[in-house]
Write an enzyme that holds these catalytic residues in place. Sequence first.
Site, PDB file in Angstrom:
ATOM      1  N   ASP A  22       8.736   2.402   2.680  1.00  0.00           N
ATOM      2  CA  ASP A  22       7.838   3.427   3.242  1.00  0.00           C
ATOM      3  C   ASP A  22       7.667   3.363   4.769  1.00  0.00           C
ATOM      4  O   ASP A  22       6.542   3.472   5.271  1.00  0.00           O
ATOM      5  CB  ASP A  22       6.461   3.351   2.567  1.00  0.00           C
ATOM      6  CG  ASP A  22       6.515   3.662   1.074  1.00  0.00           C
ATOM      7  OD1 ASP A  22       7.616   3.900   0.553  1.00  0.00           O
ATOM      8  OD2 ASP A  22       5.452   3.655   0.423  1.00  0.00           O
ATOM      9  N   ASP A  60       7.590   7.242   0.183  1.00  0.00           N
ATOM     10  CA  ASP A  60       6.435   7.783  -0.523  1.00  0.00           C
ATOM     11  C   ASP A  60       6.598   9.303  -0.454  1.00  0.00           C
ATOM     12  O   ASP A  60       6.841   9.845   0.639  1.00  0.00           O
ATOM     13  CB  ASP A  60       5.171   7.307   0.215  1.00  0.00           C
ATOM     14  CG  ASP A  60       3.953   7.169  -0.672  1.00  0.00           C
ATOM     15  OD1 ASP A  60       4.083   6.727  -1.830  1.00  0.00           O
ATOM     16  OD2 ASP A  60       2.847   7.496  -0.192  1.00  0.00           O
ATOM     17  N   HIS A  62       5.028  12.695  -2.093  1.00  0.00           N
ATOM     18  CA  HIS A  62       4.034  13.315  -2.965  1.00  0.00           C
ATOM     19  C   HIS A  62       4.074  14.840  -2.927  1.00  0.00           C
ATOM     20  O   HIS A  62       4.249  15.428  -1.850  1.00  0.00           O
ATOM     21  CB  HIS A  62       2.627  12.887  -2.530  1.00  0.00           C
ATOM     22  CG  HIS A  62       2.371  11.417  -2.567  1.00  0.00           C
ATOM     23  ND1 HIS A  62       2.607  10.639  -3.681  1.00  0.00           N
ATOM     24  CD2 HIS A  62       1.863  10.564  -1.627  1.00  0.00           C
ATOM     25  CE1 HIS A  62       2.267   9.381  -3.419  1.00  0.00           C
ATOM     26  NE2 HIS A  62       1.816   9.305  -2.177  1.00  0.00           N
ATOM     27  N   HIS A  66      -1.254  16.109  -4.782  1.00  0.00           N
ATOM     28  CA  HIS A  66      -1.125  14.841  -5.519  1.00  0.00           C
ATOM     29  C   HIS A  66      -2.488  14.267  -5.897  1.00  0.00           C
ATOM     30  O   HIS A  66      -3.451  14.367  -5.133  1.00  0.00           O
ATOM     31  CB  HIS A  66      -0.341  13.824  -4.683  1.00  0.00           C
ATOM     32  CG  HIS A  66       0.064  12.617  -5.458  1.00  0.00           C
ATOM     33  ND1 HIS A  66      -0.403  11.356  -5.174  1.00  0.00           N
ATOM     34  CD2 HIS A  66       0.892  12.494  -6.532  1.00  0.00           C
ATOM     35  CE1 HIS A  66       0.137  10.498  -6.041  1.00  0.00           C
ATOM     36  NE2 HIS A  66       0.926  11.168  -6.857  1.00  0.00           N
ATOM     37  N   HIS A  95      -0.961  12.666   2.580  1.00  0.00           N
ATOM     38  CA  HIS A  95       0.090  11.955   3.331  1.00  0.00           C
ATOM     39  C   HIS A  95       1.420  12.103   2.615  1.00  0.00           C
ATOM     40  O   HIS A  95       1.471  12.318   1.404  1.00  0.00           O
ATOM     41  CB  HIS A  95      -0.264  10.466   3.483  1.00  0.00           C
ATOM     42  CG  HIS A  95      -0.282   9.732   2.171  1.00  0.00           C
ATOM     43  ND1 HIS A  95      -1.360   9.777   1.301  1.00  0.00           N
ATOM     44  CD2 HIS A  95       0.656   8.974   1.550  1.00  0.00           C
ATOM     45  CE1 HIS A  95      -1.090   9.067   0.220  1.00  0.00           C
ATOM     46  NE2 HIS A  95       0.138   8.568   0.329  1.00  0.00           N
ATOM     47  N   LYS A 120       9.232   7.949  -4.421  1.00  0.00           N
ATOM     48  CA  LYS A 120       8.251   7.601  -5.455  1.00  0.00           C
ATOM     49  C   LYS A 120       6.945   8.350  -5.236  1.00  0.00           C
ATOM     50  O   LYS A 120       6.654   8.795  -4.126  1.00  0.00           O
ATOM     51  CB  LYS A 120       8.020   6.083  -5.457  1.00  0.00           C
ATOM     52  CG  LYS A 120       7.491   5.587  -4.131  1.00  0.00           C
ATOM     53  CD  LYS A 120       7.377   4.084  -4.101  1.00  0.00           C
ATOM     54  CE  LYS A 120       6.887   3.606  -2.771  1.00  0.00           C
ATOM     55  NZ  LYS A 120       5.576   4.134  -2.360  1.00  0.00           N
ATOM     56  N   CYS A 165       1.997  -0.796  -0.973  1.00  0.00           N
ATOM     57  CA  CYS A 165       3.332  -0.570  -1.534  1.00  0.00           C
ATOM     58  C   CYS A 165       4.237  -1.790  -1.465  1.00  0.00           C
ATOM     59  O   CYS A 165       5.034  -2.019  -2.376  1.00  0.00           O
ATOM     60  CB  CYS A 165       3.958   0.648  -0.882  1.00  0.00           C
ATOM     61  SG  CYS A 165       3.097   2.163  -1.388  1.00  0.00           S
TER      62      CYS A 165
HETATM   63  C1  VGL Z   1       0.944   3.560   0.530  1.00  0.00           C
HETATM   64  C2  VGL Z   1      -1.241   4.155   0.181  1.00  0.00           C
HETATM   65  C3  VGL Z   1      -0.849   5.356  -0.365  1.00  0.00           C
HETATM   66  C4  VGL Z   1       1.907   2.533   1.049  1.00  0.00           C
HETATM   67  C5  VGL Z   1       1.358   4.739  -0.024  1.00  0.00           C
HETATM   68  O1  VGL Z   1       3.054   2.897   1.381  1.00  0.00           O
HETATM   69  O2  VGL Z   1       1.509   1.358   1.124  1.00  0.00           O
HETATM   70  N1  VGL Z   1      -0.360   3.267   0.618  1.00  0.00           N
HETATM   71  N2  VGL Z   1       0.455   5.641  -0.463  1.00  0.00           N
HETATM   72 ZN    ZN Z   2       1.095   7.538  -1.171  1.00  0.00          ZN
END
Ligand code: VGL
Ligand code: ZN
Length: 218
Positions: A22, A60, A62, A66, A95, A120, A165
């Site tokens: 990410d 990430d 979404h 989401h 996000h 994901k 993550c």
């Molecule tokens: C993440 C919060 C929400 C991450 C992703 O990449 O750690 N944290 N979505």
């Molecule tokens: Zn996320």
Amino acid sequence: MSQAAPSLAPPASPRAALLVIDVQNDFMPSGRLPVADGDAVVPLINRLGARFANVLLTQDWHPADHVSFASRHAGRRPFEQIALPYGPQTLWPDHCVQGSEGAALHAELELPHARLLIRKGGDREIDSYSAFVEADRRTRTGLAGYLRERGIDTVYCCGLALDFCVAWSALDARADGFATAVIADACRAIDLDGSLAGAWQWMDQAGVHRVTAAELLR
Ligand code: VGL
Ligand code: ZN
């Protein structure tokens, strides 16, 4: 009980993979879910990537409505927790919306030999911090199967955010039987209500190794 940590294949081994988690615009200091100093990991990850035969990335990714977005839930704010059918869920600012500039990988990430990109969190009703298993703890992403089919038994994790993550991915890699390490200085954390200390505690207990980039680059 602490679990015995299986030994790690070295980075150059065909049995080892670097999992870059990410490293996306929305997690950068100017993004929608900023991780402090998140951009500092990019040059280090580029150097690490060059040492690995196998490099994989996650994004990430979404849908705009989401379930993890506070905006989906009337009267709720980002960073609050709610109960979902699969368990507790932290709510986030919107996000990494599919196809948005915020969801794009950092422009200076340079990993031309990376082979696989896992997106994901694409189910509107299920979050997925982990690159291996979604938050319902049932739906698998296919990553473990990919690694096994390619004879990879060691996973080095880096990226954002360390306490979400990265930690969930490392814990699931370990639970799936991979020798697993987190490259601590190639990660940055969100650190929400002690989440960073908690993540290290779980990872230590599970037998996830903690290494530094210098150990791998020398
Ligand atoms: C993440 C919060 C929400 C991450 C992703 O990449 O750690 N944290 N979505
Ligand atoms: Zn996320």
